[in-house]
Design a protein around this motif. Sequence first.
Motif, PDB file in Angstrom:
ATOM      1  N   ARG A  56     -27.988 -19.423  37.807  1.00 44.18           N
ATOM      2  CA  ARG A  56     -28.486 -18.644  38.945  1.00 44.18           C
ATOM      3  C   ARG A  56     -27.513 -18.675  40.121  1.00 44.18           C
ATOM      4  O   ARG A  56     -27.574 -17.813  40.991  1.00 44.18           O
ATOM      5  CB  ARG A  56     -29.865 -19.158  39.358  1.00 44.18           C
ATOM      6  CG  ARG A  56     -30.919 -18.852  38.304  1.00 44.18           C
ATOM      7  CD  ARG A  56     -32.316 -19.265  38.700  1.00 44.18           C
ATOM      8  NE  ARG A  56     -33.257 -18.970  37.627  1.00 44.18           N
ATOM      9  CZ  ARG A  56     -34.564 -19.074  37.715  1.00 44.18           C
ATOM     10  NH1 ARG A  56     -35.111 -19.479  38.859  1.00 44.18           N
ATOM     11  NH2 ARG A  56     -35.340 -18.803  36.690  1.00 44.18           N
TER      12      ARG A  56
ATOM     13  N   CYS B 194     -32.936 -17.709  30.940  1.00 41.09           N
ATOM     14  CA  CYS B 194     -31.711 -17.298  31.626  1.00 41.09           C
ATOM     15  C   CYS B 194     -31.591 -15.779  31.676  1.00 41.09           C
ATOM     16  O   CYS B 194     -31.116 -15.216  32.660  1.00 41.09           O
ATOM     17  CB  CYS B 194     -30.505 -17.902  30.914  1.00 41.09           C
ATOM     18  SG  CYS B 194     -28.924 -17.597  31.737  1.00 41.09           S
ATOM     19  N   ALA B 195     -32.036 -15.115  30.628  1.00 43.27           N
ATOM     20  CA  ALA B 195     -31.935 -13.657  30.569  1.00 43.27           C
ATOM     21  C   ALA B 195     -32.744 -12.977  31.662  1.00 43.27           C
ATOM     22  O   ALA B 195     -32.487 -11.820  32.013  1.00 43.27           O
ATOM     23  CB  ALA B 195     -32.390 -13.156  29.200  1.00 43.27           C
ATOM     24  N   LYS B 196     -33.704 -13.704  32.246  1.00 37.79           N
ATOM     25  CA  LYS B 196     -34.564 -13.135  33.282  1.00 37.79           C
ATOM     26  C   LYS B 196     -34.033 -13.378  34.687  1.00 37.79           C
ATOM     27  O   LYS B 196     -34.703 -13.057  35.670  1.00 37.79           O
ATOM     28  CB  LYS B 196     -35.976 -13.718  33.157  1.00 37.79           C
ATOM     29  CG  LYS B 196     -36.680 -13.364  31.847  1.00 37.79           C
ATOM     30  CD  LYS B 196     -38.053 -14.002  31.773  1.00 37.79           C
ATOM     31  CE  LYS B 196     -38.744 -13.658  30.455  1.00 37.79           C
ATOM     32  NZ  LYS B 196     -40.085 -14.301  30.350  1.00 37.79           N
ATOM     33  N   ASN B 197     -32.823 -13.959  34.800  1.00 36.79           N
ATOM     34  CA  ASN B 197     -32.255 -14.205  36.122  1.00 36.79           C
ATOM     35  C   ASN B 197     -32.202 -12.937  36.959  1.00 36.79           C
ATOM     36  O   ASN B 197     -31.714 -11.898  36.501  1.00 36.79           O
ATOM     37  CB  ASN B 197     -30.830 -14.760  35.999  1.00 36.79           C
ATOM     38  CG  ASN B 197     -30.799 -16.252  35.717  1.00 36.79           C
ATOM     39  OD1 ASN B 197     -31.824 -16.914  35.784  1.00 36.79           O
ATOM     40  ND2 ASN B 197     -29.629 -16.770  35.416  1.00 36.79           N
TER      41      ASN B 197
ATOM     42  N   SER C 114     -25.592 -15.350  36.312  1.00 36.91           N
ATOM     43  CA  SER C 114     -25.337 -15.131  34.895  1.00 36.91           C
ATOM     44  C   SER C 114     -26.644 -15.000  34.123  1.00 36.91           C
ATOM     45  O   SER C 114     -27.603 -15.734  34.359  1.00 36.91           O
ATOM     46  CB  SER C 114     -24.522 -16.299  34.329  1.00 36.91           C
ATOM     47  OG  SER C 114     -24.370 -16.164  32.933  1.00 36.91           O
ATOM     48  N   LYS C 115     -26.695 -14.070  33.178  1.00 39.35           N
ATOM     49  CA  LYS C 115     -27.885 -13.846  32.378  1.00 39.35           C
ATOM     50  C   LYS C 115     -27.719 -14.322  30.941  1.00 39.35           C
ATOM     51  O   LYS C 115     -28.606 -14.146  30.117  1.00 39.35           O
ATOM     52  CB  LYS C 115     -28.255 -12.359  32.383  1.00 39.35           C
ATOM     53  CG  LYS C 115     -28.681 -11.824  33.735  1.00 39.35           C
ATOM     54  CD  LYS C 115     -29.071 -10.360  33.650  1.00 39.35           C
ATOM     55  CE  LYS C 115     -29.496  -9.817  35.012  1.00 39.35           C
ATOM     56  NZ  LYS C 115     -30.755 -10.443  35.485  1.00 39.35           N
ATOM     57  N   GLU C 116     -26.554 -14.927  30.648  1.00 39.64           N
ATOM     58  CA  GLU C 116     -26.291 -15.388  29.289  1.00 39.64           C
ATOM     59  C   GLU C 116     -26.088 -16.897  29.263  1.00 39.64           C
ATOM     60  O   GLU C 116     -25.319 -17.447  30.045  1.00 39.64           O
ATOM     61  CB  GLU C 116     -25.046 -14.699  28.716  1.00 39.64           C
ATOM     62  CG  GLU C 116     -24.734 -15.107  27.289  1.00 39.64           C
ATOM     63  CD  GLU C 116     -23.501 -14.425  26.720  1.00 39.64           C
ATOM     64  OE1 GLU C 116     -23.206 -14.636  25.535  1.00 39.64           O
ATOM     65  OE2 GLU C 116     -22.836 -13.682  27.477  1.00 39.64           O
TER      66      GLU C 116
END
Length: 314
Positions: A84, A108-111, A115-117
């Motif tokens: 985040r 993490c993908a919902k950040n 970074s989303k990965e």
Amino acid sequence: MAGQDNDVVTAYPNHAPNKQEQNLPGLDAKMDPLASHTQLEKWDENGKPYLEEYAGNGRLKGKTAIVTGGDSGIGRSVALMFAREGANVSIVYLPAEQKDADDIVAMCAKNAMGSKEMHCIPADLMDEKAAKGVVDEHLKKWGRLDILVNNASKQIECKDFSQVDLAQAESVVRSNLLGMFALTKYSIPHLGRGACIINSSSVTARKGSLGMVDYSSTKGAIDTFTRSMAGQLMKKGVRVNAVAPGPVVTPLQPASRSGESMEGWAVGEPALLWQRPSQPAEQGPAYVFLADAGQSNQITGCVLPVNSGSYFTS
């Protein structure tokens, strides 16, 4: 809920663990109740506690990090907060913890920002070749290494040291120390000026632990390792620090204690200022602080206590 202390003032609704037991290494997905990894406790103008989601503001943008034990517990909070803050993160976890790894990838993908990965690397760090492979895999994915978080650890309760299983004690040492040694060794050539290493120590490094002598001994060694490596890497411009948590609600606890002892664990403990165990989310910001050279560039060789003041009543 048995063991619940109604006098504890906190915004975390389920701060007292229920009776529960797991097999090592333990899964966050099986915690009862589930721990908080990204919600921080705040206090309003009337002194009433509330929870606020950790958002991040780009303090680690452009950086990459390896977080061992990053699928669950403190490591999960660190990995999510790093992401985040804009860092590209690789988490290292035991293959048996795939469910937790899948969960943090989805989180993490919902950040909303950052970074989303989340890059997942299953590995047993007690294997030296696996430790080298982690660094190689991280570099293959992200191209550089700026932050190494040595967080993975193991603990096994034994209240009578004359009955300690020496094979288990050796596995604790190999997990907590030799795995950290190996990963650090293979990371150093890739750490440039401004990079950092953050190790997970424990309040038990100074207070000791009656039921986990081998575990607390390794944490004391981690403190010494931190100070020694800080001196060795100073000329390279790499900072080395540690965070020393107190009791934290993580899967490692029910995986290494009896189910009965987990009921209301650490709630009402007089050695803790807040009279309750910490949530993983309350540990993560300390790692962000130490990883951000803009805030902690003058800090190296430090063991930062994040343990509800428990040093003062030891």
